[in-house]
Design a protein around this motif. Structure first.
Motif, PDB file in Angstrom:
ATOM      1  N   SER A 138       0.828  -1.210   0.000  1.00 18.87           N
ATOM      2  CA  SER A 138       0.000   0.000   0.000  1.00 18.87           C
ATOM      3  C   SER A 138       0.860   1.257   0.000  1.00 18.87           C
ATOM      4  N   ASP A 181      -8.259   4.333   0.017  1.00  9.34           N
ATOM      5  CA  ASP A 181      -7.776   3.531  -1.107  1.00  9.34           C
ATOM      6  C   ASP A 181      -8.215   2.087  -0.911  1.00  9.34           C
ATOM      7  N   SER A 266      -2.866   2.695  -5.804  1.00  8.96           N
ATOM      8  CA  SER A 266      -2.504   2.559  -4.388  1.00  8.96           C
ATOM      9  C   SER A 266      -1.424   1.507  -4.171  1.00  8.96           C
TER      10      SER A 266
END
Length: 292
Positions: A138, A181, A266
């Protein structure tokens, strides 16, 4: 898709702090039957940070579990849960409480694969130990990462530049809520590992070390102990979930589900610099062009 996990392993350590501002769900009793995992890192000092992280952790898990019943976790369920989180945390908005807040990461394994969602700089990794590589990492919502994306910092400077300044968090009193996200994957194999962690866990650990440890032949409990050993001198609170995939059974309708893990913005792996082509290969390519 039927996904079975091994017994999950949780890590929650104080570091050099006097109070714990991280929160986990489900904690402390997670089993191989759990499908939803949440990790939050609070901000705001004593009481504020721990209250915020626990509230976010509790409300997100409660709302999702109330509206998700072993089917496919849809984005709107996550968004509705986040909206409820903001409603609840706004009740603490008395001016002085505006300094409180929390990051949030979650993983949900479901019939369609896995959903990963986050706000802030707590991270989610999807690691494939059989190939010793990260499939998803991430992207931090941080000032340092934003400046890197803008070309104002080099990749190697990210870790040392105002690493505590984050650009998205769950805090009270916001007129505009930060975007969450969300990433989906159907590419899940037996032996894969999902690793959720607060930023304190990675104070002194690079991705290469993370891959090496998660790809080792250690049991999940031994991995947890090794993480504790390597982070015992960390300053910040540090917490993590280690979730390993025990088995995956494919089903006929799996192809209809979304798989954007490798392409979604992301996934910070898309923005990390690749290894440069060796000079001798570059020279060979030039000679090839000249011959043409």
């Amino acid at each position: 898709m039927k996904i079975q996990i091994s017994q999950p392993h949780a890590i929650m350590e104080l570091g050099m702090r006097t109070n714990q501002e991280d929160s986990l769900f489900p904690f402390p009793l997670a089993t191989e039957h759990d499908k939803l995992f949440v990790l939050c890192d609070g901000m705001g000092g004593h009481e504020h940070g721990e209250v915020a992280s626990q509230l976010v952790c509790d409300v997100m898990s409660e709302c999702i579990l109330n509206h998700y019943k072993e089917g496919v976790l849809m984005d709107y369920v996550i968004q509705n849960a986040l909206n409820e989180v903001f409603c609840r945390i706004n009740k603490f908005d008395n001016g002085s409480s505006r300094q409180m807040g929390s990051t949030m990461t979650l993983l949900c394994l479901h019939q369609g694969g896995a959903v990963m969602a986050h706000i802030g700089d707590s991270r989610i990794y999807h690691v494939r130990p059989s190939e010793k590589r990260i499939l998803y990492k991430s992207r931090d919502h941080s000032l340092a990462y934003d400046m890197y994306m803008a070309g104002e910092l080099s990749f190697n400077e990210i870790g040392n530049y105002k690493k505590n300044v984050i650009t998205r968090a769950i805090t009270p009193g916001l007129e505009r809520h930060p975007k969450i996200d969300i990433a989906h994957t159907t590419d899940i194999k037996t032996g894969d590992c999902f690793f959720l962690c607060s930023d304190g866990m990675l104070e002194n650990m690079k991705d290469a070390e993370l891959i090496k440890l998660l790809s080792s032949q250690k049991t999940i409990q031994e991995m947890g102990e090794e993480f504790r050993r390597r982070t015992e001198n960390n300053q910040d609170n540090h917490s993590a979930w280690i979730i390993t995939i025990d088995s995956v059974v494919k089903e006929e309708d799996d192809e209809k589900y979304v798989n954007d893990e490798q392409t979604i913005r992301s996934n910070s792996l898309l923005w990390e610099p690749k290894e440069k082509t060796p000079w001798y290969m570059q020279l060979s390519f030039v000679k090839y062009l000249c011959r043409g």
